[in-house]
Design a protein around this motif. Structure first.
Motif, short mmCIF file in Angstrom:
data_model
loop_
_atom_site.label_atom_id
_atom_site.label_comp_id
_atom_site.label_asym_id
_atom_site.label_seq_id
_atom_site.Cartn_x
_atom_site.Cartn_y
_atom_site.Cartn_z
N TYR A 37 -5.25 -0.03 0.52
CA TYR A 37 -5.57 -1.45 0.51
C TYR A 37 -5.58 -2.00 1.94
CZ TYR A 37 -5.47 -6.38 -0.81
OH TYR A 37 -5.76 -7.71 -0.95
N ASN A 38 -6.55 -2.86 2.22
CA ASN A 38 -6.78 -3.39 3.57
C ASN A 38 -7.04 -2.28 4.57
OD1 ASN A 38 -4.43 -6.17 3.27
ND2 ASN A 38 -6.61 -6.09 2.79
N ASP A 69 2.83 -9.41 -1.58
CA ASP A 69 3.09 -8.18 -0.81
C ASP A 69 4.54 -8.19 -0.35
OD1 ASP A 69 2.90 -5.88 0.71
OD2 ASP A 69 1.92 -6.88 2.40
N SER A 90 0.82 -1.21 0.00
CA SER A 90 0.00 0.00 0.00
C SER A 90 0.85 1.26 0.00
CB SER A 90 -0.95 0.02 1.20
OG SER A 90 -0.22 -0.05 2.41
N HIS A 111 -0.08 -7.00 4.27
CA HIS A 111 -1.32 -7.16 3.51
C HIS A 111 -1.61 -8.63 3.24
CE1 HIS A 111 -1.67 -2.85 2.84
NE2 HIS A 111 -0.37 -2.85 2.59
#
Length: 460
Positions: free
Chosen positions: A427-428, A393, A354, A388
């Motif tokens: 993200y997440n 990742d 991210s 993540h």
């Protein structure tokens, strides 16, 4: 004991896989000068940048944290101005842009390339001179074009026949005559990743030279009195380490310049060869010197124009990564250290894809060090991974780290100034980190970090 200080452990180095280089670095604590910011040194074992201890930065601003060496960035702007004294140097804002960065670029006398209405808004919000702005983009909206024309940007790089028609109609309605450059797809195959090679025919950017589209674009622009054709533009890709591709592109563009002169009696005064020059991310990278690039490009353009009996056009270059990339470092805190027997050690950090998508997106390589202290422990082959829910990742695929690395240590990843914050996501539901500029022993936030409240704002 400080949360950033840990006694040496007794973990043994992992076995190195056979397909990897056979030996770790001689000094696992060293900072290679070609990779790290110009002011980066170790003081008392800890990494300092711009005279600021990274442990202090982590305590005050948290991690992950983008750290930008202001003196490094400004110095590289000056390097470009000195290397290209008779040319235009435009910083490519897509690499990293915020209001403070736009101010630095303005103060150092560079122009600015933007490729969206949002980037244009950032520049205009701090009073960046519009005449030193170039607007790029393969699908500019009418609103973006109108804002650019009303602001009086120096150049608009047209990318399609539809855009030529839209811009001509808009300019006529507004009573303006914007300067335009035709983005030419020269067919040059840059030796880089597929996703950052931008001059071969089978991709979304530009108008093909080989298919005759670029020449047709010139005809259409010259037929519209409300548009001023200033020159040609080419960009062959990113993270390019030599000028060979630029020489091929320049020769092909010169052929088009000759065609334009013969067909229309027009000699175009400007030639923009784009950017894409590479930087060192690892010790195996040999990034070209800016002066070598400048001398090479001038020689190439002069040679091809002289051979074609053309006056040498005013040259423009568009560096982005080479200005902001080396001065950026990302700080992380280690969470877990997991050994997978016979393979490697997985070092999990509190960020990941991210805040740095480049490794997952196109296999980018990086260099990392233990930043909060030095270590006398032996090396272990590590993979630095994020938090993540993705196996891909990964921030640094293969890195030798001290075998006593432990939870709470700080890791610094070098050369993250370009395309990391620009590509950052939630993200997440991870908040995007702050960007802190450091200089002369002081630090200040130039882009605030997000909070969970920011992520929830506006949701019913």
């Amino acid at each position: 004991m400080s949360r950033f200080a840990h006694p040496a452990g007794d973990r043994h180095a992992d076995m190195l896989p056979a397909e990897r280089p056979p030996s770790p670095p001689t000094d696992i604590n060293a900072l290679h000068p070609a990779i790290w910011p110009r002011t980066a040194v170790r003081v008392g074992g800890a990494l300092t940048i711009g005279g600021v201890d990274v442990r202090d930065l982590a305590r005050e601003y948290g991690t992950p944290l983008y750290v930008l060496d202001e003196e490094d960035v400004r110095g590289r702007c000056r390097d470009y101005r000195e290397a290209f004294p008779d040319s235009e140097v435009h910083y490519a804002g897509k690499a990293f842009l915020c209001r403070e960065m736009a101010r630095w670029i303005d103060q150092e006398g560079l122009g600015l390339d933007v490729c969206s209405g949002g980037e244009l808004a950032v520049a205009l919000s701090v009073g960046f001179p519009a005449e030193r702005i170039t607007l790029h983009g393969n699908n500019k909206s009418m609103a973006e074009l109108e804002r650019a024309v009303r602001a009086g940007v120096g150049h608009i790089v047209v990318d399609s026949f539809e855009e030529i028609a839209r811009l001509g109609h808009l300019a006529g309605r507004l009573g303006a005559r914007p300067k335009v450059l035709v983005r030419v797809t020269t067919g040059v195959e840059a030796h880089t990743h597929e996703f950052i090679a931008t001059a071969h025919d089978d991709q979304k950017f530009g108008l093909s030279l080989n298919a005759g589209d670029a020449a047709e674009a010139v005809r259409r622009i010259l037929a519209l009195p409300q548009l001023e054709l200033a020159g040609l533009h080419s960009h062959i890709g990113s993270q390019i380490m030599d000028t060979a591709g630029f020489e091929v592109a320049a020769r092909r563009l010169a052929t088009l310049l000759v065609q334009i002169r013969e067909e229309h009696g027009v000699v175009l005064p400007e030639l923009d060869l784009g950017g894409g020059y590479g930087i060192a991310y690892t010790e195996s990278d040999e990034a070209p010197d800016i002066k070598v690039i400048a001398d090479g490009l001038r020689e190439i353009v002069t040679k091809v124009c002289t051979a074609a009996d053309l006056p040498v056009p005013r040259l423009t270059v568009e560096p982005g990564r080479t200005i902001v990339g080396p001065g950026g470092v990302t700080l992380y805190e280690v969470g877990t250290v997991k050994n997978v027997e016979g393979l490697r050690t997985y070092v999990s950090i509190d960020g990941g894809m991210s805040d740095n998508l480049r490794t997952a997106l196109y296999g980018a390589e990086y260099t990392a060090v233990l930043a909060s202290r030095t270590s006398d422990a032996g090396p272990m082959l590590s993979r630095i991974v994020g938090k993540h829910c993705e196996s891909g990742d990964i921030v640094v695929r293969d890195q030798w780290m001290p075998a006593d690395l432990a939870s709470g240590d700080l890791i610094a990843v070098a050369a993250t100034g370009a395309y990391c914050r620009s590509l950052a996501s939630n993200y997440n539901y991870l908040p995007r980190p702050a960007v802190v500029a450091v200089r002369n022993g002081a630090a200040r936030v130039i882009m605030p970090g997000e909070t969970e409240e920011d992520l929830l704002r506006g949701q019913p």
